[in-house]
Design an enzyme around this catalytic site. Structure first.
Site, short mmCIF file in Angstrom:
data_model
loop_
_atom_site.label_atom_id
_atom_site.label_comp_id
_atom_site.label_asym_id
_atom_site.label_seq_id
_atom_site.Cartn_x
_atom_site.Cartn_y
_atom_site.Cartn_z
N ASP A 287 -12.45 -17.89 36.68
CA ASP A 287 -13.20 -17.39 37.86
C ASP A 287 -14.48 -18.16 38.20
OD1 ASP A 287 -11.18 -15.55 37.56
OD2 ASP A 287 -12.48 -13.81 37.29
N LYS B 263 -5.58 -13.76 40.32
CA LYS B 263 -5.48 -12.47 39.61
C LYS B 263 -6.24 -11.38 40.37
CE LYS B 263 -9.31 -13.48 36.37
NZ LYS B 263 -10.22 -12.39 36.66
N CYS C 16 -14.73 -10.72 32.89
CA CYS C 16 -13.40 -11.34 32.96
C CYS C 16 -13.09 -12.23 31.76
CB CYS C 16 -13.26 -12.10 34.27
SG CYS C 16 -13.17 -10.96 35.68
#
Ligand code: C5J
Length: 224
Positions: A25, A130, A163
């Site tokens: 990310d 995701k 995450c």
């Protein structure tokens, strides 16, 4: 060829052929002003420290021919993959899907959803989109890793306690040896970053290892 990685709570051997560098990310929505991270009231500049160490590990992984996987957190334009519990939570100044300076916030295909230019994927590298915090949830990541016989994950990205942590926990439960690269990860909360790393390596490495970009570069430069 197995090489030894200096790590905590103990060094570990890994074979670059069965290891993936997983970059979580590192998106404009989290690292740049005007994105999701800032709408939640965070100082996004705190995440920038992880970019240069990620770049050096990424370059070494590419030289070695190691599998590189990037993830991006985000949602379909109609938000059908975003549960109400996620959309309603928190007190952002602008919610997921709202218009922002980098397009609709955390929506696939919008400029803010892109990975920051310094870490842009090369042609042919794998990018996993995701909808959740963990990279295994509702994605093809497990299949991608299984197909290539991957056993070890070197994990970088943001944020350490959200995450990155969720992905390492998911990977650990699926049998992967998960290593967080401390300086390649970052959080809006320096204390959460520090404690998040402590949690991974506590109790003899309860769900993984912690290492660094320098240790990976040294391991890859040292013949096995
Ligand atoms: C968050 C992430 N923090 N990538 N996402 O919402 O850690």
């Amino acid at each position: 060829m197995s090489v030894t990685l200096s790590a905590e709570p103990a060094d570990l051997g890994f074979d670059p052929a069965t290891t993936a560098l997983v970059i979580i990310d590192m998106q404009r929505d989290f690292l740049e002003p005007g994105g999701f991270g800032e709408t939640l009231g965070n100082d996004v500049s705190l995440l920038l420290a992880a970019v240069a160490p990620c770049r050096s590990v990424l370059a070494a992984a590419r030289r070695t021919g190691m599998l590189v996987v990037y993830t991006r957190e985000g949602h379909l334009p109609d938000l059908s993959d975003a549960p109400p519990a996620k959309l309603e939570r928190g007190e952002p100044t602008a919610r997921i899907g709202a218009p922002g300076p980098m397009g609709r916030i955390l929506i696939r295909g919008e400029p803010g959803h892109d990975i920051v230019p310094d870490l842009a994927p090369s042609a042919g590298e794998i990018v996993i989109d995701k909808p959740g915090k963990g990279a295994f949830y509702a994605t093809e990541l497990g299949a991608v890793l299984a197909e290539r016989g991957i056993a070890t994950l070197l994990v970088c990205g943001v944020t350490t306690e959200v995450c990155v942590h969720t992905t390492i926990r998911e990977g650990n439960d699926r049998g992967y040896r998960c290593v967080a690269l401390a300086d390649c990860c970052a959080s809006y909360f320096p204390e959460f970053h520090r404690i998040g790393l402590e949690m991974i390596k506590a109790q003899g490495g309860i769900f993984g290892w912690v290492s660094s970009s320098e240790a990976v570069l040294t391991a890859l430069a040292t013949p096995g």
